[in-house]
Design a protein around this motif. Structure first.
Motif, PDB file in Angstrom:
ATOM      1  N   GLN A  20       0.674 -41.605 -44.975  1.00 41.09           N
ATOM      2  CA  GLN A  20       0.614 -43.035 -44.038  1.00 41.09           C
ATOM      3  C   GLN A  20       0.889 -44.162 -45.205  1.00 41.09           C
ATOM      4  O   GLN A  20      -0.112 -44.153 -46.083  1.00 41.09           O
ATOM      5  CB  GLN A  20      -0.679 -42.996 -43.575  1.00 41.09           C
ATOM      6  N   PRO A  21       1.775 -44.949 -45.010  1.00 37.29           N
ATOM      7  CA  PRO A  21       1.874 -45.977 -45.873  1.00 37.29           C
ATOM      8  C   PRO A  21       0.771 -46.951 -45.882  1.00 37.29           C
ATOM      9  O   PRO A  21       0.150 -47.032 -44.693  1.00 37.29           O
ATOM     10  CB  PRO A  21       3.301 -46.334 -45.737  1.00 37.29           C
ATOM     11  N   GLY A  22       0.431 -47.565 -46.943  1.00 35.19           N
ATOM     12  CA  GLY A  22      -0.451 -48.724 -46.828  1.00 35.19           C
ATOM     13  C   GLY A  22       0.077 -49.830 -47.875  1.00 35.19           C
ATOM     14  O   GLY A  22       1.023 -49.484 -48.665  1.00 35.19           O
ATOM     15  N   THR A  23      -0.391 -50.923 -47.841  1.00 32.14           N
ATOM     16  CA  THR A  23      -0.248 -52.097 -48.761  1.00 32.14           C
ATOM     17  C   THR A  23      -1.506 -52.369 -49.519  1.00 32.14           C
ATOM     18  O   THR A  23      -2.712 -52.465 -48.839  1.00 32.14           O
ATOM     19  CB  THR A  23       0.325 -53.379 -47.851  1.00 32.14           C
ATOM     20  N   VAL A  24      -1.322 -52.251 -50.903  1.00 33.92           N
ATOM     21  CA  VAL A  24      -2.442 -52.775 -51.718  1.00 33.92           C
ATOM     22  C   VAL A  24      -2.966 -54.084 -51.285  1.00 33.92           C
ATOM     23  O   VAL A  24      -2.141 -55.049 -51.437  1.00 33.92           O
ATOM     24  CB  VAL A  24      -2.171 -52.446 -53.106  1.00 33.92           C
ATOM     25  N   ALA A  25      -4.319 -54.016 -51.081  1.00 31.98           N
ATOM     26  CA  ALA A  25      -4.914 -55.402 -50.697  1.00 31.98           C
ATOM     27  C   ALA A  25      -5.726 -55.971 -51.661  1.00 31.98           C
ATOM     28  O   ALA A  25      -5.819 -57.040 -51.916  1.00 31.98           O
ATOM     29  CB  ALA A  25      -6.013 -55.182 -49.526  1.00 31.98           C
ATOM     30  N   ALA A  26      -6.355 -55.081 -52.564  1.00 24.46           N
ATOM     31  CA  ALA A  26      -7.067 -55.531 -53.748  1.00 24.46           C
ATOM     32  C   ALA A  26      -7.229 -54.284 -54.812  1.00 24.46           C
ATOM     33  O   ALA A  26      -7.259 -53.160 -54.166  1.00 24.46           O
ATOM     34  CB  ALA A  26      -8.468 -56.200 -53.324  1.00 24.46           C
ATOM     35  N   VAL A  27      -7.545 -54.605 -55.880  1.00 25.54           N
ATOM     36  CA  VAL A  27      -8.004 -53.289 -56.893  1.00 25.54           C
ATOM     37  C   VAL A  27      -9.395 -54.145 -57.595  1.00 25.54           C
ATOM     38  O   VAL A  27      -9.211 -55.283 -58.003  1.00 25.54           O
ATOM     39  CB  VAL A  27      -6.699 -53.287 -57.919  1.00 25.54           C
ATOM     40  N   ASP A  28     -10.458 -53.152 -57.605  1.00 24.34           N
ATOM     41  CA  ASP A  28     -11.616 -53.442 -58.145  1.00 24.34           C
ATOM     42  C   ASP A  28     -11.097 -52.948 -59.757  1.00 24.34           C
ATOM     43  O   ASP A  28     -11.555 -51.885 -60.410  1.00 24.34           O
ATOM     44  CB  ASP A  28     -12.423 -52.396 -57.811  1.00 24.34           C
ATOM     45  N   ARG A  39      -2.579 -48.999 -67.165  1.00 21.47           N
ATOM     46  CA  ARG A  39      -1.443 -47.908 -66.832  1.00 21.47           C
ATOM     47  C   ARG A  39      -1.267 -48.321 -65.326  1.00 21.47           C
ATOM     48  O   ARG A  39       0.132 -48.385 -64.929  1.00 21.47           O
ATOM     49  CB  ARG A  39      -2.258 -46.670 -66.716  1.00 21.47           C
ATOM     50  N   LEU A  40      -2.199 -48.749 -64.656  1.00 21.85           N
ATOM     51  CA  LEU A  40      -1.779 -49.122 -63.073  1.00 21.85           C
ATOM     52  C   LEU A  40      -0.828 -50.414 -63.032  1.00 21.85           C
ATOM     53  O   LEU A  40       0.045 -50.563 -62.322  1.00 21.85           O
ATOM     54  CB  LEU A  40      -3.024 -49.371 -62.479  1.00 21.85           C
ATOM     55  N   ARG A  41      -1.150 -51.339 -63.966  1.00 26.15           N
ATOM     56  CA  ARG A  41      -0.203 -52.331 -64.115  1.00 26.15           C
ATOM     57  C   ARG A  41       1.169 -51.817 -64.386  1.00 26.15           C
ATOM     58  O   ARG A  41       2.130 -52.636 -64.106  1.00 26.15           O
ATOM     59  CB  ARG A  41      -1.146 -53.473 -64.820  1.00 26.15           C
ATOM     60  N   GLU A  42       1.076 -51.206 -65.490  1.00 20.71           N
ATOM     61  CA  GLU A  42       2.565 -50.854 -65.919  1.00 20.71           C
ATOM     62  C   GLU A  42       3.405 -49.940 -65.020  1.00 20.71           C
ATOM     63  O   GLU A  42       4.373 -49.952 -64.908  1.00 20.71           O
ATOM     64  CB  GLU A  42       2.370 -49.812 -67.315  1.00 20.71           C
ATOM     65  N   LEU A  43       2.708 -49.233 -64.106  1.00 17.07           N
ATOM     66  CA  LEU A  43       3.226 -48.703 -63.063  1.00 17.07           C
ATOM     67  C   LEU A  43       3.825 -49.676 -61.912  1.00 17.07           C
ATOM     68  O   LEU A  43       4.222 -49.092 -60.724  1.00 17.07           O
ATOM     69  CB  LEU A  43       2.436 -47.565 -62.388  1.00 17.07           C
ATOM     70  N   GLY A  44       3.245 -50.958 -61.922  1.00 15.90           N
ATOM     71  CA  GLY A  44       3.537 -51.758 -60.857  1.00 15.90           C
ATOM     72  C   GLY A  44       2.774 -51.950 -59.683  1.00 15.90           C
ATOM     73  O   GLY A  44       2.854 -52.568 -58.681  1.00 15.90           O
ATOM     74  N   LEU A  45       1.465 -51.131 -59.802  1.00 12.73           N
ATOM     75  CA  LEU A  45       0.488 -51.302 -58.804  1.00 12.73           C
ATOM     76  C   LEU A  45      -0.324 -52.330 -58.878  1.00 12.73           C
ATOM     77  O   LEU A  45      -1.279 -52.739 -59.796  1.00 12.73           O
ATOM     78  CB  LEU A  45      -0.382 -49.938 -58.916  1.00 12.73           C
ATOM     79  N   ASP A  46      -0.230 -53.061 -57.995  1.00 11.59           N
ATOM     80  CA  ASP A  46      -0.886 -54.745 -57.874  1.00 11.59           C
ATOM     81  C   ASP A  46      -0.995 -54.924 -56.156  1.00 11.59           C
ATOM     82  O   ASP A  46      -0.552 -54.369 -55.493  1.00 11.59           O
ATOM     83  CB  ASP A  46      -0.257 -55.596 -58.549  1.00 11.59           C
ATOM     84  N   GLU A  47      -1.861 -56.017 -55.853  1.00 10.98           N
ATOM     85  CA  GLU A  47      -1.820 -56.447 -54.691  1.00 10.98           C
ATOM     86  C   GLU A  47      -0.339 -56.669 -54.038  1.00 10.98           C
ATOM     87  O   GLU A  47       0.574 -57.231 -54.809  1.00 10.98           O
ATOM     88  CB  GLU A  47      -2.435 -57.909 -54.484  1.00 10.98           C
ATOM     89  N   GLY A  48      -0.223 -56.223 -52.667  1.00 14.44           N
ATOM     90  CA  GLY A  48       1.103 -56.383 -52.171  1.00 14.44           C
ATOM     91  C   GLY A  48       2.064 -55.244 -52.188  1.00 14.44           C
ATOM     92  O   GLY A  48       3.116 -55.302 -51.500  1.00 14.44           O
ATOM     93  N   VAL A  49       1.719 -54.441 -53.115  1.00 16.56           N
ATOM     94  CA  VAL A  49       2.576 -53.171 -53.379  1.00 16.56           C
ATOM     95  C   VAL A  49       2.366 -52.158 -52.170  1.00 16.56           C
ATOM     96  O   VAL A  49       1.296 -51.814 -51.919  1.00 16.56           O
ATOM     97  CB  VAL A  49       2.594 -52.699 -54.898  1.00 16.56           C
ATOM     98  N   GLU A  50       3.504 -51.532 -51.707  1.00 19.32           N
ATOM     99  CA  GLU A  50       3.445 -50.439 -50.756  1.00 19.32           C
ATOM    100  C   GLU A  50       2.931 -49.154 -51.623  1.00 19.32           C
ATOM    101  O   GLU A  50       3.643 -48.912 -52.438  1.00 19.32           O
ATOM    102  CB  GLU A  50       4.543 -50.320 -49.874  1.00 19.32           C
TER     103      GLU A  50
END
Length: 89
Positions: A20-28, A39-50
């Motif tokens: 099930q896809p989801g959109t990143v709403a926030a990261v603690d 590492r998460l930022r380098e992978l491009g994982l941030d708010e708004g990413v699917e």
């Protein structure tokens, strides 16, 4: 600060249903060690990413596999719990 209570309908990435896809709403970010956050930022994982949860390993805290864009990555369960997503129906 508990982001889960401030974002209605947001669940943790580790709780998302498989495929099930989801959109990143926030990261603690504060719940992550600096190398994990980097590492998460380098992978491009941030708010708004699917994202999409592909696989959970084990019942009690094994890693999860997820898709971020066209990449498939493995995340430790505590890292996946720090990521809040809004499920896409």
């Amino acid at each position: 600060m508990n982001l889960a209570t401030s974002i209605p309908a947001a669940i943790r990435l580790a709780q998302l249903h498989r495929h099930q896809p989801g959109t990143v709403a926030a990261v603690d970010w504060a719940d992550l060690a600096p190398p994990e956050a980097r590492r998460l930022r380098e992978l491009g994982l941030d708010e708004g990413v699917e994202v999409e949860l592909l696989h959970r390993s084990g019942i009690l805290g094994g890693p999860v596999a997820c898709r971020i864009g066209r990449m498939t990555v493995a995340l430790r369960r505590h890292v996946a719990r720090a990521i809040h997503v809004l499920p896409i129906d």
